[in-house]
Design a protein around this motif. Structure first.
Motif, PDB file in Angstrom:
ATOM      1  N   SER A  16       0.858  -1.189   0.000  1.00 23.43           N
ATOM      2  CA  SER A  16       0.000   0.000   0.000  1.00 23.43           C
ATOM      3  C   SER A  16       0.892   1.237   0.000  1.00 23.43           C
ATOM      4  O   SER A  16       2.096   1.137   0.215  1.00 23.43           O
ATOM      5  CB  SER A  16      -0.832   0.054   1.275  1.00 23.43           C
ATOM      6  OG  SER A  16      -1.897  -0.831   1.219  1.00 23.43           O
ATOM      7  N   ALA A  17       0.282   2.389  -0.130  1.00 26.19           N
ATOM      8  CA  ALA A  17       0.994   3.657   0.055  1.00 26.19           C
ATOM      9  C   ALA A  17       1.222   3.867   1.554  1.00 26.19           C
ATOM     10  O   ALA A  17       0.518   3.278   2.370  1.00 26.19           O
ATOM     11  CB  ALA A  17       0.143   4.786  -0.507  1.00 26.19           C
ATOM     12  N   LYS A  28      -2.628  10.083   5.636  1.00 23.82           N
ATOM     13  CA  LYS A  28      -2.265   9.004   4.714  1.00 23.82           C
ATOM     14  C   LYS A  28      -1.806   9.638   3.408  1.00 23.82           C
ATOM     15  O   LYS A  28      -2.421  10.614   2.946  1.00 23.82           O
ATOM     16  CB  LYS A  28      -3.513   8.173   4.376  1.00 23.82           C
ATOM     17  CG  LYS A  28      -4.016   7.269   5.457  1.00 23.82           C
ATOM     18  CD  LYS A  28      -5.304   6.610   4.989  1.00 23.82           C
ATOM     19  CE  LYS A  28      -5.104   5.114   4.936  1.00 23.82           C
ATOM     20  NZ  LYS A  28      -6.253   4.379   4.458  1.00 23.82           N
ATOM     21  N   THR A  65      -2.259   8.613   0.428  1.00 22.19           N
ATOM     22  CA  THR A  65      -3.347   8.608  -0.575  1.00 22.19           C
ATOM     23  C   THR A  65      -4.270   9.812  -0.382  1.00 22.19           C
ATOM     24  O   THR A  65      -4.700  10.433  -1.357  1.00 22.19           O
ATOM     25  CB  THR A  65      -4.154   7.295  -0.484  1.00 22.19           C
ATOM     26  OG1 THR A  65      -3.243   6.209  -0.476  1.00 22.19           O
ATOM     27  CG2 THR A  65      -5.125   7.137  -1.642  1.00 22.19           C
ATOM     28  N   GLU A  91       1.020   4.196  -4.192  1.00 17.64           N
ATOM     29  CA  GLU A  91       1.466   2.805  -4.226  1.00 17.64           C
ATOM     30  C   GLU A  91       2.633   2.646  -5.201  1.00 17.64           C
ATOM     31  O   GLU A  91       3.601   1.929  -4.923  1.00 17.64           O
ATOM     32  CB  GLU A  91       0.306   1.892  -4.668  1.00 17.64           C
ATOM     33  CG  GLU A  91      -0.591   1.374  -3.546  1.00 17.64           C
ATOM     34  CD  GLU A  91      -1.473   2.418  -2.883  1.00 17.64           C
ATOM     35  OE1 GLU A  91      -1.579   3.540  -3.413  1.00 17.64           O
ATOM     36  OE2 GLU A  91      -2.041   2.121  -1.821  1.00 17.64           O
ATOM     37  N   PHE A 112      -3.666  -1.597  -5.383  1.00 16.24           N
ATOM     38  CA  PHE A 112      -4.674  -0.550  -5.517  1.00 16.24           C
ATOM     39  C   PHE A 112      -5.078  -0.176  -6.948  1.00 16.24           C
ATOM     40  O   PHE A 112      -6.101   0.440  -7.140  1.00 16.24           O
ATOM     41  CB  PHE A 112      -4.182   0.696  -4.767  1.00 16.24           C
ATOM     42  CG  PHE A 112      -5.195   1.789  -4.521  1.00 16.24           C
ATOM     43  CD1 PHE A 112      -6.533   1.510  -4.230  1.00 16.24           C
ATOM     44  CD2 PHE A 112      -4.799   3.122  -4.550  1.00 16.24           C
ATOM     45  CE1 PHE A 112      -7.441   2.528  -3.982  1.00 16.24           C
ATOM     46  CE2 PHE A 112      -5.700   4.151  -4.289  1.00 16.24           C
ATOM     47  CZ  PHE A 112      -7.017   3.851  -4.013  1.00 16.24           C
ATOM     48  N   ARG A 157     -11.307   2.515  -2.273  1.00 20.34           N
ATOM     49  CA  ARG A 157     -10.376   2.779  -1.172  1.00 20.34           C
ATOM     50  C   ARG A 157     -10.140   1.499  -0.357  1.00 20.34           C
ATOM     51  O   ARG A 157     -11.051   0.720  -0.129  1.00 20.34           O
ATOM     52  CB  ARG A 157     -10.915   3.873  -0.246  1.00 20.34           C
ATOM     53  CG  ARG A 157     -10.943   5.278  -0.843  1.00 20.34           C
ATOM     54  CD  ARG A 157      -9.593   5.793  -1.320  1.00 20.34           C
ATOM     55  NE  ARG A 157      -8.550   5.845  -0.308  1.00 20.34           N
ATOM     56  CZ  ARG A 157      -8.293   6.886   0.476  1.00 20.34           C
ATOM     57  NH1 ARG A 157      -9.023   7.977   0.365  1.00 20.34           N
ATOM     58  NH2 ARG A 157      -7.293   6.853   1.345  1.00 20.34           N
ATOM     59  N   GLY A 158      -8.917   1.331   0.076  1.00 25.13           N
ATOM     60  CA  GLY A 158      -8.555   0.106   0.798  1.00 25.13           C
ATOM     61  C   GLY A 158      -8.296  -1.058  -0.141  1.00 25.13           C
ATOM     62  O   GLY A 158      -8.112  -2.201   0.275  1.00 25.13           O
ATOM     63  N   GLY A 159      -8.266  -0.767  -1.440  1.00 26.78           N
ATOM     64  CA  GLY A 159      -8.260  -1.833  -2.447  1.00 26.78           C
ATOM     65  C   GLY A 159      -6.939  -2.552  -2.678  1.00 26.78           C
ATOM     66  O   GLY A 159      -6.896  -3.478  -3.494  1.00 26.78           O
ATOM     67  N   SER A 160      -5.868  -2.189  -1.967  1.00 22.25           N
ATOM     68  CA  SER A 160      -4.641  -2.985  -2.126  1.00 22.25           C
ATOM     69  C   SER A 160      -4.871  -4.417  -1.656  1.00 22.25           C
ATOM     70  O   SER A 160      -4.195  -5.342  -2.101  1.00 22.25           O
ATOM     71  CB  SER A 160      -3.484  -2.385  -1.324  1.00 22.25           C
ATOM     72  OG  SER A 160      -3.189  -1.109  -1.817  1.00 22.25           O
ATOM     73  N   ASP A 161      -5.848  -4.583  -0.754  1.00 23.52           N
ATOM     74  CA  ASP A 161      -6.233  -5.940  -0.348  1.00 23.52           C
ATOM     75  C   ASP A 161      -6.654  -6.764  -1.562  1.00 23.52           C
ATOM     76  O   ASP A 161      -6.381  -7.959  -1.642  1.00 23.52           O
ATOM     77  CB  ASP A 161      -7.432  -5.883   0.613  1.00 23.52           C
ATOM     78  CG  ASP A 161      -7.074  -5.329   1.980  1.00 23.52           C
ATOM     79  OD1 ASP A 161      -5.900  -5.408   2.367  1.00 23.52           O
ATOM     80  OD2 ASP A 161      -7.992  -4.826   2.663  1.00 23.52           O
TER      81      ASP A 161
HETATM   82  N1  ASP Z   1      -3.735   3.507  -0.359  1.00 20.65           N
HETATM   83  C1  ASP Z   1      -5.085   3.170  -0.704  1.00 20.65           C
HETATM   84  C2  ASP Z   1      -6.057   3.750   0.301  1.00 20.65           C
HETATM   85  O1  ASP Z   1      -5.646   4.459   1.199  1.00 20.65           O
HETATM   86  C3  ASP Z   1      -5.282   1.707  -0.897  1.00 20.65           C
HETATM   87  C4  ASP Z   1      -4.975   0.831   0.306  1.00 20.65           C
HETATM   88  O2  ASP Z   1      -4.321   1.291   1.241  1.00 20.65           O
HETATM   89  O3  ASP Z   1      -5.377  -0.336   0.279  1.00 20.65           O
HETATM   90  O4  ASP Z   1      -7.229   3.551   0.171  1.00 20.65           O
END
Ligand code: ASP
Ligand code: ADP
Ligand code: MG
Length: 453
Positions: A49-50, A60, A62, A133, A187, A201-205
């Motif tokens: 992730s970033a 953050k 992002t 990222e 991401f 958002r959160g999509g590096s998962d």
């Molecule tokens: N950096 C992105 C976010 O903050 C993706 C991630 O962290 O999964 O949403």
């Protein structure tokens, strides 16, 4: 640190590890990541992730990138957030003893400048968000002595914006060297027209799950800042118990309803390929964490977890003889659909029905929808009820067991919580209750207390 014996390590066994923003927020965290990767030779696929928050008041990367983009698009001053971004990457590089990143950050600055001047620019919102990222993966690949994998060239979206399965072959082709360690920025990928497109958002998962499927991983390790999924939100219940094992279906229900440790779309690429997911804590790597699997022994009658969130609106519609009017429900849903709004639940009685809608979906559309419902359906009564919180109590096979629902509603009654809605699907996997937002915390604590000694 769970180091496998030599015998257990076959060249074919691969572990994908995805590290979240807090696990990569500064040089000290990145050193922990290196120790984790180096402790098991199967951990050769690192999705990053970033940089996230170093403490709760931090920003953050992002978010800072998106702030720059919004300001530049309105030709406003974005120099401060841009400076913070540069300073963070510079400090990380300096503390790790590697060369600072210049080109990709200079490129971001140049594209923002073009955007501000309304010139042709690469800097769409998604391009800018994905820089976090992209830059971090370059730094971490350098620090680990690993190969950088350009996920933008591999991960593709189809015309509907869904993941194109060609992505798996593209990724596998670039990661076939058995001796190498690969670092993949999470991401984002590219859409049909070649433009950078991010996951939600959160999509590096999700990237982690896609890479796991692409390389046929033995396990997808999702490294974060908690020792796995907890039975309830730690901000509501004090020291909730960790969950050892949970099925993909249970996880999806919990994640969708607010147990935000793992992005809820994450599981599809991994679950379709039968790859187990292990949630682990970068700060406590020896803790067991949570394992997410296809099936588990659920004969213990217990629940697996509780999740919920506030912010749901309910439209209540009453009309005499509604049950005999064919197509009444369809027309209600059609109106939602034409306004681009999806609904969560639709409990009904003979002469009335309610439609429960998440506010993030409903905001801005409510007046139009109510007007159209009034005009098309001519209800005897229609009301927008005060905001509600939904709470899902989740566990495979539990919903139809009398003991479980009895205990749940008993606990709510005892704590004086008034239940405004109940929804229990045929899937037997959850019981959802709607309560007023003011009762949310006490309802979650009451349910938790009823099931967890
Ligand atoms: N950096 C992105 C976010 O903050 C993706 C991630 O962290 O999964 O949403
Ligand atoms: P990352 O940056 O590693 O992707 P996230 O912030 O996305 O991490 O997810 C981890 C966070 O999820 C935890 O710090 C915790 O505050 C939050 N969280 C919410 N509900 C739960 C739960 N039921 N169990 C564990 N963590 C939870
Ligand atoms: Mg996350």
């Amino acid at each position: 640190m769970n180091s496998p014996s030599e015998a257990a390590v076959s060249g074919a066994e691969k572990i994908v590890c995805k590290f979240g923003g807090t696990s990569l927020a500064d040089a000290a965290q990145i050193r922990k990541v290196r120790a984790i990767v180096q402790s098991d030779p199967r951990r050769r696929f690192v999705v990053v992730s970033a940089p996230g928050k170093r403490d709760k008041d931090d920003a953050k990367i992002t978010d800072l990138l998106l702030t720059c983009w919004h300001l530049a698009a309105q030709n406003l001053d974005y120099s401060e957030p841009l400076h913070l971004i540069r300073a963070r990457y510079d400090q990380i590089a300096r503390d790790l003893g590697i060369a600072p990143l210049t080109d990709p950050l200079d490129e971001a600055a140049a594209e923002l400048e073009k955007l501000a001047r309304h010139e042709d620019s690469l800097a769409t919102r998604d391009w800018m968000a994905a820089r976090g990222e992209f830059c971090h993966a370059l730094l971490i690949a350098e620090f680990l002595g690993a190969q950088f994998v350009p996920s933008g060239e591999c991960i593709r979206f189809d015309e509907e914006g869904l993941l194109d399965p060609i992505s798996y072959a593209n990724l596998a082709a670039l990661m076939s060297d058995e001796g190498a360690i690969y670092v993949v920025p999470g991401f984002y990928g590219r859409d049909q027209s070649g433009r950078i497109k991010t996951f939600p958002r959160g999509g590096s998962d999700i990237t982690g799950a896609v890479v796991s499927r692409a390389v046929g991983a033995l396990v997808y390790e999702n490294w974060t800042d908690v020792s796995g999924l907890l039975m309830a939100d730690p901000r509501v219940v004090e020291h909730p118990k960790p969950i050892e094992e949970v099925t993909y279906r249970e996880l999806r229900e919990l994640a969708y309803m607010g147990a935000s440790v793992l992005h809820e779309e994450t599981i599809f690429p991994a679950s379709q390929a039968g790859i187990p997911i292990q949630i682990k804590n970068t700060n406590a790597p020896d803790d067991a964490g949570t394992r997410i699997v296809a099936t588990r022994d659920a004969s213990d009658v217990g629940i697996v977890g509780i999740a919920g969130r506030k912010g749901f609106s309910t439209i209540y519609i009453e009309k005499a003889m509604m049950n005999q009017q064919r197509g009444f429900g369809r027309r209600v849903l059609e109106i939602l659909e034409t306004n681009g709004v999806s609904f969560e639940h639709m409990p009904s009685a003979l002469d009335s029905m309610s439609v429960v809608i998440g506010d993030e979906n409903f905001d801005g559309h409510a007046p139009t929808i109510l007007k159209e419902l009034e005009r098309t359906l001519e209800p005897d009564r229609m009301e927008l009820l005060p905001p509600m919180a939904l709470i899902a109590t989740v566990g495979e096979g539990m919903a139809l067991r009398v003991g479980v629902s009895g205990r749940l509603f008993g606990a709510l009654r005892e704590s004086g919580v008034n239940v405004r809605m109940i929804s229990q699907g045929a899937s037997e996997i959850n019981i959802i209750v709607g309560v007023s937002e003011a009762d949310y915390e006490s309802a979650v604590r009451a349910i938790y207390g009823a099931f967890v000694a």
